[in-house]
Design an enzyme around this catalytic site. Structure first.
Site, PDB file in Angstrom:
ATOM      1  N   ARG A 232       2.369   6.889  11.917  1.00  0.00           N
ATOM      2  CA  ARG A 232       1.634   6.103  12.993  1.00  0.00           C
ATOM      3  C   ARG A 232       1.269   7.421  13.993  1.00  0.00           C
ATOM      4  O   ARG A 232       2.061   8.151  14.209  1.00  0.00           O
ATOM      5  CB  ARG A 232       2.402   5.022  13.831  1.00  0.00           C
ATOM      6  CG  ARG A 232       2.554   3.544  12.949  1.00  0.00           C
ATOM      7  CD  ARG A 232       1.219   3.105  12.941  1.00  0.00           C
ATOM      8  NE  ARG A 232       1.184   1.642  12.325  1.00  0.00           N
ATOM      9  CZ  ARG A 232       0.860   1.439  11.083  1.00  0.00           C
ATOM     10  NH1 ARG A 232       0.800   2.625  10.361  1.00  0.00           N
ATOM     11  NH2 ARG A 232       1.017   0.300  10.380  1.00  0.00           N
TER      12      ARG A 232
ATOM     13  N   GLN B   1      -6.817   3.114  17.952  1.00  0.00           N
ATOM     14  CA  GLN B   1      -7.734   2.920  16.753  1.00  0.00           C
ATOM     15  C   GLN B   1      -8.724   1.812  17.098  1.00  0.00           C
ATOM     16  O   GLN B   1      -8.428   0.631  17.425  1.00  0.00           O
ATOM     17  CB  GLN B   1      -7.129   2.542  15.539  1.00  0.00           C
ATOM     18  CG  GLN B   1      -6.024   3.780  15.332  1.00  0.00           C
ATOM     19  CD  GLN B   1      -5.357   3.471  13.815  1.00  0.00           C
ATOM     20  OE1 GLN B   1      -4.891   4.459  13.104  1.00  0.00           O
ATOM     21  NE2 GLN B   1      -5.571   2.433  13.396  1.00  0.00           N
TER      22      GLN B   1
ATOM     23  N   ASN C  78       0.676  -1.173   0.045  1.00  0.00           N
ATOM     24  CA  ASN C  78       0.149   0.079  -0.021  1.00  0.00           C
ATOM     25  C   ASN C  78       0.763   1.355  -0.064  1.00  0.00           C
ATOM     26  O   ASN C  78       0.272   2.210   0.347  1.00  0.00           O
ATOM     27  CB  ASN C  78      -0.993   0.035   1.233  1.00  0.00           C
ATOM     28  CG  ASN C  78      -0.189  -0.321   2.593  1.00  0.00           C
ATOM     29  OD1 ASN C  78       0.850   0.140   2.503  1.00  0.00           O
ATOM     30  ND2 ASN C  78      -1.202  -0.679   3.505  1.00  0.00           N
TER      31      ASN C  78
END
Length: 399
Positions: free
Chosen positions: A297, A326, A158
């Site tokens: 992050r 998260q 990704n």
């Protein structure tokens, strides 16, 4: 050493490696693939995000609980048990209950099952952790090394998706897009309120904190915008060829680096050396009114310090899709923070690396990692974070 004795030494290394479950090629140890026993009838646990109605309508949402990375039929046909859940918090979660007799754990960075040292102790059968995506900081990697649990991720799956999201985030901050769109939604039209804090990328000094795969792609995409200068901060310098190609200058001191940049993008992994790196002290060395983008992050930044810097004007804007927890709680300061003009917030849920294109890549990569593991084949070295009892990468700090 003679050719004969060199060959004998290589043969000896191969024999020793075979005894340790390793594979050798021309004297080089390949990524370990030991599965410590039969690969038949293993329990595979996947912690994915709940897709809801969207996942029913869009089967390409492979990273969802509903679509299960597209590997259920394949796994079960080989006699493996496959459990998929989004329940991951607390001792009563499916994640923690099923982990106790799990052989292989699959997680994602987008809805991470946090595999702590304490949880690893409850999982005596666990031998392989696969991150469907990039970034394995939700796993206690030191504990995995000690327990000889292999940790792999789908490296590169990704990076383009995230680099494109970085570019979008930089542009929406610098051009003051979000307040402009919100104004239109309110039915208002006051161009001056938006234009007073809208700028161009051209002529700005832009820097990346971290110049790995994503950082390099970001620099490559920034160059056509004709910035005044492109900078990077990384403990590992770019090759002379890459530095020349990208037109990027390395700054070795972090505070000096941030003090020179109008725009900073964070493209570094989370580890003990980067956790809380962007704090009140470092932010005080930023150019007043700088913009900061973080798709790496959330825990690299101290949330309260970033929110305070935005409020005082030390930062003009902060954007990204990563959070220190998260899903982020409703009262997280990054949800509602604004600069003094009521803008400067470009936060979204963690989705930059899980576009439909990225999901196809990381689902296929997860399957390939499992295939290689079941068949005892060497893994792609770039995918291996933790091998058998040791780190195989420096991506998580200098080791």
């Amino acid at each position: 050493m003679s050719v004969l004795s060199a060959s004998a030494s290589a043969l000896k290394r191969n024999i020793v490696a075979a005894a340790r479950g390793q594979r050798m090629l021309n004297g080089r140890t390949l990524a370990p693939t030991v599965n410590h026993g039969s690969s038949a009838g293993l329990k595979v646990l996947a912690v994915l995000y709940k897709g809801g109605e969207a996942a029913k309508q869009e089967p390409r949402l492979l990273g969802s609980v509903e679509n299960q990375l597209g590997i259920r039929e394949w796994l079960e046909a080989q006699g493996h048990e496959y459990i998929v859940t989004d329940s991951k918090e607390g001792p009563d979660s499916v994640f923690q209950k099923e982990l106790k007799d799990t052989d292989i754990l699959i997680t994602t960075p987008f809805h991470p099952g946090y595999l702590t040292r304490e949880l690893i102790k409850t999982a005596p059968r666990l031998k392989l952790c696969v991150t469907a995506g990039v970034g394995s900081d939700h796993i206690d990697l030191d504990a995995a090394v000690e327990r000889e649990i292999q940790v792999l991720e789908v490296t590169g799956s990704n990076v383009v998706s995230v680099a494109e999201h970085v570019m979008m985030s930089i542009l929406l901050l610098v051009h003051n897009f979000v307040p402009a769109h919100e104004m239109i939604e309110r039915g208002e039209w006051q161009v001056s309120d938006i234009a007073r804090n809208a700028f161009d990328l051209e002529g700005k000094v832009i820097g990346t904190l971290g110049a790995g795969r994503i950082g390099r792609l970001v620099l490559e995409r920034l160059k056509p915008f004709n910035p005044k200068e492109l900078l990077y901060y990384d403990y590992a310098p770019l090759s002379a060829e890459n530095a020349e190609k990208l037109g990027a200058r390395r700054v070795e001191d972090l505070k000096e680096f941030v003090s020179q940049c109008d725009i900073i993008t964070i493209n570094a992994p989370l580890h003990e050396g980067t956790r809380g790196l962007v704090n009140a002290d470092l932010l005080s060395h930023f150019k007043p009114g700088a913009w900061l983008v973080n798709t790496a992050r959330g825990a690299i930044c101290v949330a309260e310090d970033v929110a305070a810097a935005l409020k005082t004007g030390q930062l003009n804007g902060y954007a990204g899709d990563v959070w220190n927890v998260q899903p982020a709680p409703r009262d997280h300061p990054w949800r509602h923070m604004k600069n003094h003009l009521g803008g400067g917030n470009g936060m979204v849920p963690h989705y930059s690396g899980t576009t439909l294109d990225a999901q196809a890549r990381y689902a296929a990569g997860t399957k390939e990692i499992l295939e290689r593991y079941f068949e005892g084949k060497a893994q792609e070295p770039a995918n291996v974070i933790v091998g058998l009892g040791k780190y195989e990468t420096k991506s998580y700090g200098q080791r």
